[in-house]
Write a protein that holds these residues in place. Sequence first.
Motif, PDB file in Angstrom:
ATOM      1  N   ARG A   7       0.842  -1.202   0.000  1.00 27.21           N
ATOM      2  CA  ARG A   7       0.000   0.000   0.000  1.00 27.21           C
ATOM      3  C   ARG A   7       0.884   1.262   0.000  1.00 27.21           C
ATOM      4  NH1 ARG A   7      -3.881   1.762   4.455  1.00 27.21           N
ATOM      5  NH2 ARG A   7      -3.162  -0.045   5.595  1.00 27.21           N
ATOM      6  N   TRP A  11       1.226   4.593  -2.686  1.00 27.88           N
ATOM      7  CA  TRP A  11       0.921   5.990  -2.331  1.00 27.88           C
ATOM      8  C   TRP A  11       1.815   6.959  -3.101  1.00 27.88           C
ATOM      9  CZ3 TRP A  11       0.513   6.128   3.776  1.00 27.88           C
ATOM     10  CH2 TRP A  11      -0.670   5.470   4.158  1.00 27.88           C
ATOM     11  N   GLN A  12       1.219   8.068  -3.489  1.00 28.60           N
ATOM     12  CA  GLN A  12       1.984   9.145  -4.129  1.00 28.60           C
ATOM     13  C   GLN A  12       1.739  10.432  -3.341  1.00 28.60           C
ATOM     14  OE1 GLN A  12       0.341   9.116  -8.058  1.00 28.60           O
ATOM     15  NE2 GLN A  12       1.327   7.197  -8.593  1.00 28.60           N
ATOM     16  N   LEU A  81      -2.877  19.995   3.613  1.00 25.68           N
ATOM     17  CA  LEU A  81      -2.490  19.147   2.479  1.00 25.68           C
ATOM     18  C   LEU A  81      -0.971  19.152   2.291  1.00 25.68           C
ATOM     19  CD1 LEU A  81      -5.219  20.115  -0.170  1.00 25.68           C
ATOM     20  CD2 LEU A  81      -4.812  17.796   0.675  1.00 25.68           C
ATOM     21  N   ASP A 156      -0.628   9.092   8.495  1.00 25.39           N
ATOM     22  CA  ASP A 156      -1.799   9.075   7.615  1.00 25.39           C
ATOM     23  C   ASP A 156      -3.043   9.482   8.404  1.00 25.39           C
ATOM     24  OD1 ASP A 156      -3.439   8.528   5.380  1.00 25.39           O
ATOM     25  OD2 ASP A 156      -3.795   6.481   6.077  1.00 25.39           O
ATOM     26  N   ALA A 159      -2.831  13.166   9.508  1.00 28.05           N
ATOM     27  CA  ALA A 159      -3.041  14.072   8.368  1.00 28.05           C
ATOM     28  C   ALA A 159      -4.525  14.144   8.016  1.00 28.05           C
ATOM     29  CB  ALA A 159      -2.239  13.588   7.159  1.00 28.05           C
ATOM     30  N   ALA A 160      -5.195  12.984   8.058  1.00 28.31           N
ATOM     31  CA  ALA A 160      -6.634  12.970   7.765  1.00 28.31           C
ATOM     32  C   ALA A 160      -7.393  13.775   8.815  1.00 28.31           C
ATOM     33  CB  ALA A 160      -7.135  11.529   7.725  1.00 28.31           C
ATOM     34  N   LEU A 163      -6.902  17.460   8.134  1.00 27.96           N
ATOM     35  CA  LEU A 163      -7.704  17.892   6.985  1.00 27.96           C
ATOM     36  C   LEU A 163      -9.178  18.003   7.358  1.00 27.96           C
ATOM     37  CD1 LEU A 163      -6.334  16.058   3.826  1.00 27.96           C
ATOM     38  CD2 LEU A 163      -6.773  18.489   4.079  1.00 27.96           C
ATOM     39  N   ARG A 164      -9.662  17.000   8.141  1.00 30.50           N
ATOM     40  CA  ARG A 164     -11.091  17.031   8.514  1.00 30.50           C
ATOM     41  C   ARG A 164     -11.372  18.216   9.424  1.00 30.50           C
ATOM     42  NH1 ARG A 164     -11.175  11.364   7.656  1.00 30.50           N
ATOM     43  NH2 ARG A 164     -12.447  11.097   5.785  1.00 30.50           N
ATOM     44  N   LEU A 167     -11.657  21.164   7.132  1.00 30.93           N
ATOM     45  CA  LEU A 167     -12.915  21.224   6.362  1.00 30.93           C
ATOM     46  C   LEU A 167     -14.119  21.444   7.284  1.00 30.93           C
ATOM     47  CD1 LEU A 167     -14.961  18.489   6.064  1.00 30.93           C
ATOM     48  CD2 LEU A 167     -12.880  17.562   5.100  1.00 30.93           C
TER      49      LEU A 167
ATOM     50  N   MET B  43      -3.523   8.526  -3.343  1.00 32.93           N
ATOM     51  CA  MET B  43      -3.307   7.946  -2.009  1.00 32.93           C
ATOM     52  C   MET B  43      -4.332   6.836  -1.762  1.00 32.93           C
ATOM     53  SD  MET B  43      -0.699   9.515  -0.647  1.00 32.93           S
ATOM     54  CE  MET B  43      -0.858   9.042   1.066  1.00 32.93           C
ATOM     55  N   PRO B  44      -4.250   5.744  -2.562  1.00 35.46           N
ATOM     56  CA  PRO B  44      -5.250   4.676  -2.418  1.00 35.46           C
ATOM     57  C   PRO B  44      -5.177   4.003  -1.043  1.00 35.46           C
ATOM     58  CG  PRO B  44      -3.421   3.965  -3.801  1.00 35.46           C
ATOM     59  CD  PRO B  44      -3.211   5.414  -3.538  1.00 35.46           C
ATOM     60  N   GLU B  45      -6.328   3.596  -0.556  1.00 36.67           N
ATOM     61  CA  GLU B  45      -6.437   2.888   0.725  1.00 36.67           C
ATOM     62  C   GLU B  45      -5.740   3.633   1.865  1.00 36.67           C
ATOM     63  OE1 GLU B  45      -6.103  -1.531   0.574  1.00 36.67           O
ATOM     64  OE2 GLU B  45      -5.353  -1.116  -1.437  1.00 36.67           O
ATOM     65  N   SER B  46      -5.862   4.938   1.846  1.00 35.33           N
ATOM     66  CA  SER B  46      -5.305   5.731   2.951  1.00 35.33           C
ATOM     67  C   SER B  46      -6.454   6.463   3.639  1.00 35.33           C
ATOM     68  CB  SER B  46      -4.304   6.763   2.404  1.00 35.33           C
ATOM     69  OG  SER B  46      -4.993   7.742   1.642  1.00 35.33           O
ATOM     70  N   ALA B  47      -6.165   7.033   4.803  1.00 36.04           N
ATOM     71  CA  ALA B  47      -7.166   7.859   5.481  1.00 36.04           C
ATOM     72  C   ALA B  47      -7.165   9.273   4.899  1.00 36.04           C
ATOM     73  CB  ALA B  47      -6.866   7.900   6.974  1.00 36.04           C
ATOM     74  N   VAL B  48      -5.968   9.711   4.488  1.00 34.66           N
ATOM     75  CA  VAL B  48      -5.836  11.101   4.050  1.00 34.66           C
ATOM     76  C   VAL B  48      -6.456  11.325   2.661  1.00 34.66           C
ATOM     77  CG1 VAL B  48      -3.557  10.946   2.934  1.00 34.66           C
ATOM     78  CG2 VAL B  48      -4.227  13.039   4.106  1.00 34.66           C
ATOM     79  N   PRO B  50      -9.341  10.099   1.128  1.00 39.41           N
ATOM     80  CA  PRO B  50     -10.752  10.508   1.178  1.00 39.41           C
ATOM     81  C   PRO B  50     -10.944  11.859   1.876  1.00 39.41           C
ATOM     82  CG  PRO B  50     -10.488   8.225   1.900  1.00 39.41           C
ATOM     83  CD  PRO B  50      -9.109   8.778   1.727  1.00 39.41           C
ATOM     84  N   ALA B  51     -10.115  12.125   2.891  1.00 43.26           N
ATOM     85  CA  ALA B  51     -10.236  13.425   3.581  1.00 43.26           C
ATOM     86  C   ALA B  51      -9.914  14.559   2.624  1.00 43.26           C
ATOM     87  CB  ALA B  51      -9.306  13.463   4.795  1.00 43.26           C
ATOM     88  N   ALA B  52      -8.914  14.331   1.744  1.00 42.02           N
ATOM     89  CA  ALA B  52      -8.563  15.362   0.762  1.00 42.02           C
ATOM     90  C   ALA B  52      -9.725  15.590  -0.201  1.00 42.02           C
ATOM     91  CB  ALA B  52      -7.307  14.946  -0.007  1.00 42.02           C
TER      92      ALA B  52
END
Lengths: 574, 102
Positions: A7, A11-12, A81, A156, A159-160, A163-164, A167, B43-48, B50-52
């Motif tokens: 995984r 990621w990029q 971001l 991860d 960071a989420a 971001l939340r 928003l 960012m597949p299968e990440s938490a960030v 979908p948040a983005a």
Amino acid sequence: MRVGLTRLRAWQPASLAVAAAQVTDLSRAVDATVRAASARTGDLLESWSGDTASAAVVRLTTERVTATHLTTAVNASVDALSEAATALGDVRTRAIEIADAAIMTGFAVADDGTVTAPVFTTGTIADLLFQAQLDEQARAIEARLVAVLDTAGDLDESAATALRKALTDLDILVATPSGGRLGGGVTAILDGNAFLPDDPRELNAFWESLTPAEKDALFAYDPTIGNRDGLPVVDRDHYNRAHLPELQERAAAHLAQIEFRHPDWARGENTPRERVALDDAGGPGFFEYERWAAEHDAAKESVSGLETIAEQVDRDGLPRFLLSLDGDGRAAIASNNPDTAQNVVTFVPGTGSRLSEMGRDIDRSERMLSAAEDADNSTRTSVVTWYGYNAPQTIVPEAGQERFADAGAPRLDSFQDGLRASHDGPPSRNVIVAHSYGTTVVGHAARSGGSLDADALVFVGSPGVGVLHADALALDSVTTSDMHDHVYATAAAADPVPAIPSILRPLDLHSAAHGANPAGEDFGAQVFEGNPGESVRLPVLGHVGVDLGSHSEYWNDDNPSLASMGRIIAGLPL
Amino acid sequence: MGEPMLRVDVDVLDALSTTLFDAAIVVGDLDPVTATACAATGMPESAVGPAAAETGWAIARAFALISGNFTTVSEAAASSARDYDIVETEFRTLLAGLSGRA
């Protein structure tokens, strides 16, 4: 929660940086549109009066404030971001480096980070010993890899969460555009009972706790707030761009006022050409004209300098950020975002620098940025063209005076602290590259008890940095005995400027010599070579640098000094 | 005597309306959802990821509010301009009628 290797490889994190850059462009477009509409409607409403017109003014002001709050909140998303891109990019690189290095040496690496040693079988008794060593290595690699994979999962999630939060703040603002009540800390500042923290780290922590409406309230209270060292780069840029039109208007009004006093002189007519008094004829004297002309030139430069800033920050190409500007000829523009770059350069120019010609030095900055990325394309570099001090404008007498360096030194010190305070993710490699008199500014900031928050100093074509040896300079995280490894210098053989100290010292003109040439043998810097330029051989004196042009050629594509600067910035050996 | 005053108001209101309408269109056309979509796919299968993507939608709501507010004020200005125009026309007709009677 641990992230699996497969995984993580997919990621990029750079895509988060791309999103941040695209949202920044959109946010700037909204700001520019709202500003232009406000200016136009402001002009229209000047010709209209009465209760209806007043109501229109109030309504339009409300809409402008709402739009400003919202774009400030959007910038918080950009910051989140960008921070995610930096942190996740770093941890991904580390995990993949560990895993790939293990695989290359024959270890098996499972998706969850478990590492298994290769089986060592030669059929001798030594097999057991070697196998035990390999198993031990596997456990050590696994411990490192699993820790990094766990960190990736944590970053991860965080960071989420960030971001939340951004928003959610944005959605709250959409529901309540006024932004709600201001907090006690902000109210105290607005009431004059408290001040913003001076320390960049404290300011950064305070700022990060504010709502968009609170940030905007502080901007309304102090339109120069974007200059504060320690604010996130995105917010500095946002508020300085918002402040720029006001500074331009003020500069234009000041110029108009000066020209109004003598419209004929402004047109170049009736100017006294001789040092004779014209008062006999009832007109103004030559000296009054000289004073007026100096004032006029300064006001024109101010208008032109701010026009240049406005044009430069919106240039196509690398993203640019307006980190500071004032009405006194100072500004700083970053190419790429310093908060999210791994290598951050502050470029300090020298004598003759003025805002109206800042484009030349931004070009040099971006050449260094390219050279750094050529040297190591796995890291992102940002270069700040720092016009944060008023440079001397003449070689004689101003470039021989220390007052410009003394005035600029504390500003540079604070600026460097601010870069460190607002940086996202792991600490960046911060390098200060200075040219000509700019090197003197850097030296004055790093000597006599001063110390700069930088990892390396690079002196280019220096007339002296205020000390005789590298170990008389100080960097925050470098011991005195290690300074040699962190100070670099170059001087073209034909560049006359670095020769100034050796010419003036024997003449006992110490006050005009700014210490020793840092590219000299005794200074103790790491010297890197560039094109020598043209020189002539004179009796007794030998080769004498006479090619003034060589003083400005260190950033030319064909000059090896540029590639060396790139390697220093990237943290590679010369 | 009142005619020039009314004409100025109508011109100002028309210009206000146009300026705000144009600004509303520019802001309304901006697309933050597409701008942040690359973060979600990158960012597949990440938490960030979908948040983005959610951030893109939140920014879109913010831009829609700005655009909507500008549109509302633009329409109010246009409507008032029409009202002024009607008043001016009626006033002019009335004046013409009075003048014919004289």
